[in-house]
Scaffold this motif. Sequence first.
Motif, short mmCIF file in Angstrom:
data_model
loop_
_atom_site.label_atom_id
_atom_site.label_comp_id
_atom_site.label_asym_id
_atom_site.label_seq_id
_atom_site.Cartn_x
_atom_site.Cartn_y
_atom_site.Cartn_z
N TYR A 99 22.71 47.02 55.78
CA TYR A 99 22.81 48.02 54.71
C TYR A 99 21.74 47.85 53.63
O TYR A 99 21.68 48.66 52.70
N GLY A 100 20.96 46.78 53.72
CA GLY A 100 19.92 46.57 52.72
C GLY A 100 20.35 45.55 51.67
O GLY A 100 21.54 45.28 51.47
N ILE A 101 19.35 45.00 50.98
CA ILE A 101 19.62 43.94 50.01
C ILE A 101 20.45 44.45 48.82
O ILE A 101 21.14 43.68 48.14
N GLY A 102 20.41 45.76 48.58
CA GLY A 102 21.20 46.32 47.48
C GLY A 102 22.68 46.37 47.74
O GLY A 102 23.46 46.69 46.85
N ALA A 103 23.10 46.01 48.97
CA ALA A 103 24.52 46.05 49.33
C ALA A 103 25.22 44.72 49.09
O ALA A 103 26.41 44.60 49.39
N ILE A 104 24.50 43.73 48.55
CA ILE A 104 25.11 42.42 48.33
C ILE A 104 24.77 41.91 46.94
O ILE A 104 23.84 42.39 46.29
N ARG A 105 25.54 40.95 46.48
CA ARG A 105 25.20 40.17 45.29
C ARG A 105 25.85 38.81 45.42
O ARG A 105 26.81 38.64 46.18
N GLU A 106 25.35 37.82 44.68
CA GLU A 106 25.77 36.44 44.89
C GLU A 106 27.13 36.14 44.26
O GLU A 106 27.94 35.42 44.83
N LYS A 107 27.37 36.64 43.06
CA LYS A 107 28.62 36.36 42.38
C LYS A 107 28.96 37.49 41.43
O LYS A 107 28.10 38.29 41.06
N LYS A 108 30.21 37.51 41.02
CA LYS A 108 30.67 38.60 40.15
C LYS A 108 31.94 38.18 39.43
O LYS A 108 32.78 37.47 40.00
N GLN A 109 32.08 38.62 38.20
CA GLN A 109 33.33 38.40 37.48
C GLN A 109 34.45 39.17 38.18
O GLN A 109 34.30 40.34 38.51
N VAL A 110 35.57 38.48 38.39
CA VAL A 110 36.71 39.11 39.06
C VAL A 110 37.57 39.77 37.99
O VAL A 110 38.13 39.10 37.12
N GLN A 111 37.69 41.09 38.07
CA GLN A 111 38.38 41.85 37.01
C GLN A 111 39.60 42.60 37.51
O GLN A 111 40.37 43.12 36.71
N LEU A 112 39.78 42.68 38.83
CA LEU A 112 40.91 43.43 39.38
C LEU A 112 41.30 42.83 40.72
O LEU A 112 40.45 42.52 41.55
N SER A 113 42.60 42.65 40.91
CA SER A 113 43.14 42.17 42.18
C SER A 113 43.83 43.33 42.89
O SER A 113 44.71 43.98 42.31
N VAL A 114 43.43 43.59 44.13
CA VAL A 114 44.05 44.63 44.95
C VAL A 114 44.70 43.97 46.16
O VAL A 114 44.01 43.35 46.97
N HIS A 115 46.01 44.10 46.24
CA HIS A 115 46.74 43.48 47.36
C HIS A 115 47.15 44.56 48.35
O HIS A 115 47.85 45.52 48.01
N LEU A 116 46.68 44.41 49.59
CA LEU A 116 47.02 45.35 50.66
C LEU A 116 48.21 44.81 51.44
O LEU A 116 48.25 43.63 51.78
N GLU A 117 49.19 45.67 51.69
CA GLU A 117 50.34 45.26 52.49
C GLU A 117 50.84 46.43 53.33
O GLU A 117 50.60 47.60 52.99
N LYS A 118 51.48 46.11 54.41
CA LYS A 118 51.99 47.16 55.29
C LYS A 118 53.08 47.94 54.57
O LYS A 118 53.89 47.38 53.84
N TRP A 119 53.09 49.24 54.80
CA TRP A 119 54.03 50.13 54.11
C TRP A 119 55.46 49.72 54.39
O TRP A 119 55.86 49.51 55.54
#
Length: 353
Positions: free
Chosen positions: A246-266
């Motif tokens: 996807y190109g170098i613009g599709a990644i970064r090394e680190k980031k502040q974590v500001q939101l947690s999204v939890h996926l679970e089966k319905w």
Amino acid sequence: MRQCENGWFFSRFFFAHLCYHFHMNNFTILDLLDIDLKEKNHLELSCTAGRSGLSRQITSAMISRPGLPLSGFFTDFNCRSIQLFGKGEQAYLRLLDESGKLDNVEKILSSGIPCCVFTDGQTPSNNITELAERYATAILTTKLNSSDFSRRLYNILEEVFARTETIHGVLIEVFGIGVLITGDAGVGKSETALELISRGHRLISDDTVKLMNISDSYLVGSGPNAALAHHMEIRGLGIINVANMYGIGAIREKKQVQLSVHLEKWDDKKNYDHLGDSLQAEYLGIKIPRVEIPVKPGRNVPILIETAARNERLKKQGFYSAKEFDQNVMSWLESEATREMYYNTLSQEDGDK
């Protein structure tokens, strides 16, 4: 790379091993010299004396200015911190050197300090260099001034000595918000992240995320190994390189974590949050907003995560959709109640007439 019985590749266990190995090995002066830094954080360090002390460990995130110890006051002297010699300390060193009074300098260099750093492109005299060689204490020099160097070094040491936790999940930047996607194996975390990447968002790490507590203020997430963090395992496809695809613009090394999204089966029996303003996740003692997204066929999970990230950005700007909705409902109810009371009063007055 051989696949395990449960479908996970050994690379997952290799990630965990690398992370464990990194934290079991202490940070040395040589590590500080070799650390890969970008331009705005580059320390521009070089070793001018005491190279035999480059293996000495750095055990504190503190930086000391040894003005008082140079004058003979060693009470509360922190021999575990890096000693920084700015223009003032260097001027005083020259006076001590010219007068031959280097006893306090020798005491500092023989105390087991990690190293000394001379800023502003200055180097120590031959007498001080000889003392550094005698006590195997590394002397480093940098062209940066004291303020810039201190700021950059504090940022580095803050991360090196930060409390860390490695969790199973995916970290991706969505509209500038660091989103940590968690959930049980097979729920679709990597597939969801891949769709987000194809929509222009950036991957930090897939499957294994290393979280760092920075000054008990915020979380920073990264991959446990920079060389492997931007690879993804997609069931049925195998391992893909996101940067190449996807190109170098599709990644970064680190980031502040500001939101947690939890996926679970319905779960039809579960009562999911309708206002989205009450859940929190806690990592390393720091709480961040949490969103639970039930997954079932037909739900567009990536666009829900995009919406959650947009909503989080609005909250940081002071706009709370849930609170605004609640206030509007209360205003409407109050206005309805006021109108009803008004009309009831008029009806009562007409009846009295």
